[in-house]
Design an enzyme around this catalytic site. Structure first.
Site, PDB file in Angstrom:
ATOM      1  N   SER A 420      -9.111   1.872   1.555  1.00 15.13           N
ATOM      2  CA  SER A 420      -8.704   0.502   1.278  1.00 15.13           C
ATOM      3  C   SER A 420      -9.864  -0.471   1.448  1.00 15.13           C
ATOM      4  O   SER A 420      -9.742  -1.633   1.095  1.00 15.13           O
ATOM      5  CB  SER A 420      -7.576   0.097   2.228  1.00 15.13           C
ATOM      6  OG  SER A 420      -8.017   0.145   3.574  1.00 15.13           O
ATOM      7  N   HIS A 441      -4.379   3.718  -3.080  1.00 19.45           N
ATOM      8  CA  HIS A 441      -4.209   3.163  -1.738  1.00 19.45           C
ATOM      9  C   HIS A 441      -2.723   3.087  -1.407  1.00 19.45           C
ATOM     10  O   HIS A 441      -2.029   2.149  -1.799  1.00 19.45           O
ATOM     11  CB  HIS A 441      -4.854   1.779  -1.643  1.00 19.45           C
ATOM     12  CG  HIS A 441      -4.696   1.153  -0.289  1.00 19.45           C
ATOM     13  ND1 HIS A 441      -4.609  -0.213  -0.105  1.00 19.45           N
ATOM     14  CD2 HIS A 441      -4.601   1.708   0.953  1.00 19.45           C
ATOM     15  CE1 HIS A 441      -4.469  -0.469   1.186  1.00 19.45           C
ATOM     16  NE2 HIS A 441      -4.456   0.673   1.842  1.00 19.45           N
ATOM     17  N   GLU A 453      -1.762   0.684  -4.511  1.00 20.96           N
ATOM     18  CA  GLU A 453      -2.815   0.005  -5.254  1.00 20.96           C
ATOM     19  C   GLU A 453      -3.644   1.073  -5.970  1.00 20.96           C
ATOM     20  O   GLU A 453      -4.200   1.967  -5.324  1.00 20.96           O
ATOM     21  CB  GLU A 453      -3.702  -0.821  -4.325  1.00 20.96           C
ATOM     22  CG  GLU A 453      -3.021  -2.071  -3.807  1.00 20.96           C
ATOM     23  CD  GLU A 453      -3.902  -2.877  -2.869  1.00 20.96           C
ATOM     24  OE1 GLU A 453      -4.054  -4.080  -3.083  1.00 20.96           O
ATOM     25  OE2 GLU A 453      -4.443  -2.263  -1.910  1.00 20.96           O
ATOM     26  N   ASN A 491      -5.516  -6.170   1.221  1.00 18.17           N
ATOM     27  CA  ASN A 491      -6.347  -6.377   2.415  1.00 18.17           C
ATOM     28  C   ASN A 491      -7.261  -7.583   2.293  1.00 18.17           C
ATOM     29  O   ASN A 491      -7.551  -8.252   3.287  1.00 18.17           O
ATOM     30  CB  ASN A 491      -7.161  -5.118   2.719  1.00 18.17           C
ATOM     31  CG  ASN A 491      -6.346  -4.070   3.452  1.00 18.17           C
ATOM     32  OD1 ASN A 491      -5.216  -4.326   3.855  1.00 18.17           O
ATOM     33  ND2 ASN A 491      -6.890  -2.879   3.607  1.00 18.17           N
TER      34      ASN A 491
END
Length: 590
Positions: A420, A441, A453, A491
């Site tokens: 990530s 992810h 993701e 993130n």
């Protein structure tokens, strides 16, 4: 403390007349909530365009549920005379609010409760400026109100019992949920949420991904009640811009400078849901219009039967459980026989718990265990259709793994990394077959979280991207694709927000209850599943610090590693994983 949504008054009870001044995002939503609940509402706004738009929306919504109680809309303040209470819902501007309260004062007789929707202005001072301090109370609304939404009745020592009671009655009339947050925690929670919303707008402005991708990723990846750009539209872009401007003026925090896209949209008259245009487009009932979201061609996807998972930690085990539960023959490769056995035991226990909770059937559990194997020889991955690397977040380790996978796996095997915060491109280059490499992810816990993701590099082939999307759908996950960059979508936005929360610890005058009060305020006021400090403990303080450093390396002006977090990790406080952190402790107080 949250209280249950009040039971509506019987329809036979006389409907009070409630005036609302200001029909922007808050005022329009409050008018709609009161009207739906069967109350007589008089709405006043000096902007004729606002009145025309709201009239059109009420007409599009169909006939009123209670004949004879259609809202009265006008720019004439004298129509407020005779109201049982009047709500001031104009923008968060001192002069504007004082002017409106003076006008209400001039029309309504003494003793008529006046309820302000101010979120940040000092209520006692506003009450004094109104000329009738005993008549003024407030209903602190955090987002445009809908049935069940949180609201906090507020009054001062100057407020009469009748006006204080009226604030509670207004909450009940609109069928809102009473919460007790407090002015300082509410202000902190609002600043943190606005920080997150502003970062989302700035990310959208870069052209990295679409508004739909940002909202889907944040809603599913963080379990938010709505995506950040949807929230901005509901709040009103002009309202958000004004609040951000005020926060930046008071704090000097550069992350609170309104994203340029907000100014451009406001200049174009696109203020969000209230004007029908914002990040989304809305019909006359303020419902978002359907949009076409481009997705990879499913016809280009390759078949995936056998899946390999490289790693034995929490994420590797979760992914292996998901793929096996979906019926894919799955091979989990660990570094040792003991780790492989421990991983199999953990997955078995998780499947047993899933049956107990009703998430899967016993037959599905048995099928998953039948197709799941473990081992220690990575060469056994050579015949998998997809290999998912879930090893430690160390760039050297990942490069070595992808170099080996590039040699071992047959051509056409999709090679995926769960990173990530590290570079998918670096993994692709190490494999010597970059067209086959992609980022997948997953979010922890993988069996429960719906988002994946899907990060593609400049060299990822259309077939690889299509295969990844189709595979995620077969797992019951929602893929959101994005170009490779540090932090991807979630993130990069989430850790700006978490960093801002950690900065509160260094604020002069921060009290000993700041951590728990902030968490409670974010949960109760904005409906987030947990506050920022609890979330940091859940992620892991060491993992959070590592992600902060990676984001800082690639964006030093927008991401700063937290000194407090550094000190916590150095002291061995890692969060939930070792029961010592910001909100988690193995040492009960006495």
């Amino acid at each position: 403390m949250t209280t249950p949504t009040p039971t509506p008054a019987p329809t036979s009870a006389p409907a009070p007349v409630i005036g609302i001044v200001g029909l922007g995002s808050i005022g329009e939503a409050l008018l709609g909530a009161l009207h739906t609940a069967g109350h007589h509402v008089v709405g006043v706004d000096t902007d004729l365009d606002v009145l025309t738009r709201l009239t059109r929306r009420l007409k599009a919504a169909g006939p009123t549920a209670v004949p004879g109680l259609e809202p009265v809309l006008s720019d004439d303040y004298t129509l407020l005379r005779g109201s049982d209470l009047v709500v001031e819902a104009v923008p968060e501007d001192w002069d504007v609010k004082c002017d409106v309260l003076a006008r209400i004062h001039g029309v309504c007789p003494p003793g008529t409760p006046m309820i302000s929707t101010t979120a940040g202005l000092p209520l006692a001072r506003l009450a004094i400026a109104s000329g009738r301090p005993a008549d003024l109370a407030a209903l602190r609304l955090f987002t445009p109100p809908t049935a069940g939404a949180p609201a906090e009745p507020v009054h001062t020592s100057l407020t009469s019992p009748g006006a204080a009671r009226a604030a509670h009655q207004l909450l009940e009339a609109a069928r809102l949920t009473a919460v007790r947050v407090g002015a300082r925690p509410a202000a902190d929670a609002t600043a943190l949420v606005l920080n997150l919303l502003n970062r989302a707008a700035a990310l959208y402005d870069t052209g990295y991904v679409s508004h739909h991708a940002i909202d889907t990723a944040m809603r599913l990846g963080c379990a938010l009640p709505a995506g950040p750009l949807q929230t901005l539209d509901a709040m009103g872009l002009d309202t958000a811009h004004a609040s951000l401007t005020d926060l930046h003026r008071r704090t000097g925090d550069p992350s609170l400078i309104p994203a340029p896209v907000l100014s451009r949209m406001i200049d174009g008259g696109h203020l969000g849901r209230k004007t029908g245009r914002g990040f989304y487009t809305y019909d006359d009932t303020a419902t978002p219009l359907p949009e076409h979201t481009p997705t990879p061609d499913p016809g280009a996807a390759r078949a995936v039967q056998q899946v390999g998972v490289l790693g034995s930690g929490t994420m590797a085990r979760g992914i292996a459980e998901v793929t096996a539960t979906a019926g894919h023959p799955t091979l989990l490769i660990a570094r040792s026989a003991d780790k492989a056995q421990a991983a199999l035991g953990a997955i078995t226990d998780s499947l047993v718990r899933a049956v107990r909770r009703g998430r899967i059937t016993p037959a599905t559990r048995d099928q998953a265990l039948a197709v799941l194997r473990t081992g220690t020889d990575a060469a056994a991955l050579s015949h998998c259709d997809l290999v998912i690397e879930a090893a430690a977040e160390d760039p050297r380790i990942k490069r070595d793994i992808f170099t080996a996978l590039g040699r071992t796996c047959v051509p056409g095997t999709l090679l995926a990394t769960t990173t990530s915060s590290l570079s998918v491109t670096d993994c692709a280059e190490a494999s010597r077959r970059p067209a086959d490499v992609i980022g997948l992810h997953f979010f922890n816990p993988a069996p429960a979280m719906r988002l994946v993701e899907v990060a593609h590099t400049a060299h990822t082939s259309p077939a690889a991207l299509a295969t990844a999307h189709a595979f995620c759908h077969r797992l019951g996950k929602t893929p959101v694709h994005c170009p490779d960059r540090t932090g991807f979508i979630v993130n990069s936005l989430l850790f700006g927000y978490l960093g801002a929360a950690l900065d509160l610890l260094d604020r002069p005058g921060a009290d000993e209850h700041l951590i728990e009060n902030t968490d409670t305020a974010v949960q109760q006021a904005y409906g987030y599943p947990m506050g920022p400090f609890s979330l940091l403990d859940t992620i892991g303080l060491d993992v959070s610090l590592a992600i902060q450093h990676r984001l800082h390396e690639h964006s030093p002006t927008t991401h700063q590693p937290s000194k407090a977090l550094t000190e916590l990790v150095a002291a061995g406080l890692l969060g939930r994983k070792n029961r010592d952190g910001l909100r988690t402790t193995a040492h009960p107080t006495h």
